[in-house]
Design a protein around this motif. Structure first.
Motif, PDB file in Angstrom:
ATOM      1  N   PRO A  49       0.827  -1.222   0.000  1.00 42.88           N
ATOM      2  CA  PRO A  49       0.000   0.000   0.000  1.00 42.88           C
ATOM      3  C   PRO A  49       0.858   1.268   0.000  1.00 42.88           C
ATOM      4  CG  PRO A  49      -0.908  -1.608   1.533  1.00 42.88           C
ATOM      5  CD  PRO A  49       0.438  -2.134   1.097  1.00 42.88           C
ATOM      6  N   HIS A  50       1.856   1.343   0.887  1.00 48.28           N
ATOM      7  CA  HIS A  50       2.706   2.530   0.939  1.00 48.28           C
ATOM      8  C   HIS A  50       3.419   2.758  -0.389  1.00 48.28           C
ATOM      9  CE1 HIS A  50       2.564   4.071   5.011  1.00 48.28           C
ATOM     10  NE2 HIS A  50       2.421   2.831   5.438  1.00 48.28           N
ATOM     11  N   ASN A 108       0.793   3.829  -3.066  1.00 49.59           N
ATOM     12  CA  ASN A 108       0.265   5.181  -2.816  1.00 49.59           C
ATOM     13  C   ASN A 108       1.305   6.265  -3.104  1.00 49.59           C
ATOM     14  OD1 ASN A 108      -2.312   4.323  -2.142  1.00 49.59           O
ATOM     15  ND2 ASN A 108      -1.792   4.028   0.017  1.00 49.59           N
ATOM     16  N   VAL A 131      -6.491   5.540  -3.952  1.00 48.51           N
ATOM     17  CA  VAL A 131      -5.713   5.155  -2.766  1.00 48.51           C
ATOM     18  C   VAL A 131      -5.845   3.660  -2.518  1.00 48.51           C
ATOM     19  CG1 VAL A 131      -5.600   5.369  -0.228  1.00 48.51           C
ATOM     20  CG2 VAL A 131      -5.829   7.422  -1.650  1.00 48.51           C
ATOM     21  N   PHE A 141      -4.000   5.781   5.433  1.00 47.49           N
ATOM     22  CA  PHE A 141      -3.891   6.293   4.069  1.00 47.49           C
ATOM     23  C   PHE A 141      -5.021   7.294   3.864  1.00 47.49           C
ATOM     24  CE2 PHE A 141      -2.277   1.909   3.994  1.00 47.49           C
ATOM     25  CZ  PHE A 141      -0.939   2.220   3.773  1.00 47.49           C
ATOM     26  N   PRO A 142      -4.799   8.361   3.102  1.00 49.66           N
ATOM     27  CA  PRO A 142      -5.804   9.420   2.997  1.00 49.66           C
ATOM     28  C   PRO A 142      -7.170   8.908   2.527  1.00 49.66           C
ATOM     29  CG  PRO A 142      -3.800  10.030   1.800  1.00 49.66           C
ATOM     30  CD  PRO A 142      -3.601   8.634   2.282  1.00 49.66           C
ATOM     31  N   VAL A 180      -9.915   9.468   0.240  1.00 49.90           N
ATOM     32  CA  VAL A 180      -9.979  10.261  -1.001  1.00 49.90           C
ATOM     33  C   VAL A 180     -11.151  11.247  -1.010  1.00 49.90           C
ATOM     34  CG1 VAL A 180      -8.779   8.659  -2.554  1.00 49.90           C
ATOM     35  CG2 VAL A 180     -11.246   8.469  -2.308  1.00 49.90           C
TER      36      VAL A 180
END
Lengths: 246, 246
Positions: free
Chosen positions: A76-77, A80, A88, B119-120, B122
């Motif tokens: 994920p990191h 992203n 995302v 994680f943002p 969206v």
């Protein structure tokens, strides 16, 4: 080869839908580009299903096969860091080599959002259909109850849908009010093209008094798209969750 | 001449702030253009205050004088028909000829929104500051309590603020959690340039453990911008409401 399963979220406003199309910005295309940037491999990303242009996702599921050694918790990191900010990756895990995001999906939950303000709420204008006409929510709930169950949903799919078995099982429809917002949450084992948008549009026509709740069985029975209500605009629709056996 | 008071809402993402600037897209500029389109008159729109580029508003207040005969209840519909979709007039009423949106404002409420997801999210990326670093909300509330009251807020304003009386009365600060979102709601009689953003940035530094809650009185006392924390980004800030005597 490892099989990586992702949960992804996207703001559909600036995507031409999920599926890759030549020269157009799509979710699948952006994901494949990002994976290629990280691994050098061109992979095929498999989504749980297509979403139309403008439709959003909180919890879309996708998978892809890779020979990359990137540990699964780093995906994920890593993704992203290279993906645009309207797409995302929320989670990744390694799954069995046979897992297939589309074929293995057991159910989906969609939410259709309606902004009932007199004047549009600017902060949800990209995520809700603005309907200032007064809606009778009780009648909408009555109509929705007629849609639940296993039916042939020909009347509730895009007229250009290829010939196929149009029976689908809608397991639940909930209508909930949150201030000036109205949410229509539809759960089912699978959906036809534009099906949730036509259900939402028809429910809004019921709310306006243009269709009576007890006309729904007749509309379903007709198996004819022209009997149902309008197709609600894409930007009010969000794929909330995809369910699998595990 | 009639004096019309508007309540307006805008998504600040694509505005260069409230105040007109040559060749730039501003809220005041768009409103003045819309009024000119409807009436043929060039008017000066007076806002309750400037908002910086990127800052949003739910309930900004503005007024303007016009000789137009458009009935006051028609103004919101008429203006919204010509305004872009990121700027909405929510209400209009006729007020006394001496009403002035800036000079008569008695108080303002701002909300700073923080997205605490790993994680943002969206869907709030344009309206919230993404801070994945864990925050101690209890300590933030303690620190906030030291900011309430009448103080010289020199340490909490942009260093380029013109020389003026920097005493301001902050009447309330509330920190509330709504799922993965954290809201810092600040009420006061008036604010200095960047003041709420520096307060929010400092509270986040407290939440991270970089500043202790009981350092706040020292920071205020220093009357020096370099003592306080970072300036939180503009896009997390929303002007919620402007208060008047009526």
């Amino acid at each position: 080869m490892r099989n990586i399963r992702l949960i992804i979220s996207y703001d559909g406003t600036n995507f031409h839908g999920f599926q890759t199309q030549p020269k157009l910005r799509t979710v699948q295309g952006q994901l494949q580009e990002a994976i290629e940037q990280l691994t050098g491999e061109y992979v095929q990303v498999i989504g749980s299903g297509r979403t139309d242009a403008g439709v959003h996702a909180e919890g879309q599921v996708a998978n892809f096969h890779t020979s990359s050694k990137i540990p699964v918790d780093k995906w994920p990191h890593a993704l992203n860091a290279v993906l645009p900010d309207d797409l995302v990756v929320r989670a990744a895990r390694e799954v069995s080599p046979t897992f297939h995001a589309r074929f293995d999906a057991k159910g989906k939950i969609y939410r259709y959002q309606i902004d009932r303000s007199v004047f549009p709420d600017v902060f949800v204008r990209r995520y809700a259909w603005h309907v200032s006409y007064p809606l009778d929510v009780g009648k909408m709930a009555q109509a929705a109850s007629h849609m639940v169950g296993c039916h042939d949903f020909t009347s509730f799919c895009n007229a250009a849908t290829p010939l196929e078995d149009r029976r689908r099982h809608v397991t639940d429809i909930r209508i909930s009010e949150a201030g000036h917002l109205l949410h229509v949450t539809v759960s089912g084992k699978g959906f036809l093209w534009n099906m949730v948008r036509i259900m939402a549009g028809t429910l809004v026509d019921v709310g306006k008094g243009r269709i009576m709740p007890d006309e729904i069985p007749t509309i379903i029975h007709a198996q004819d798209r022209t009997y149902a209500g309008v197709t609600a605009p894409a930007h009010g629709l969000t794929l909330v969750q995809v369910e699998y056996e595990d």
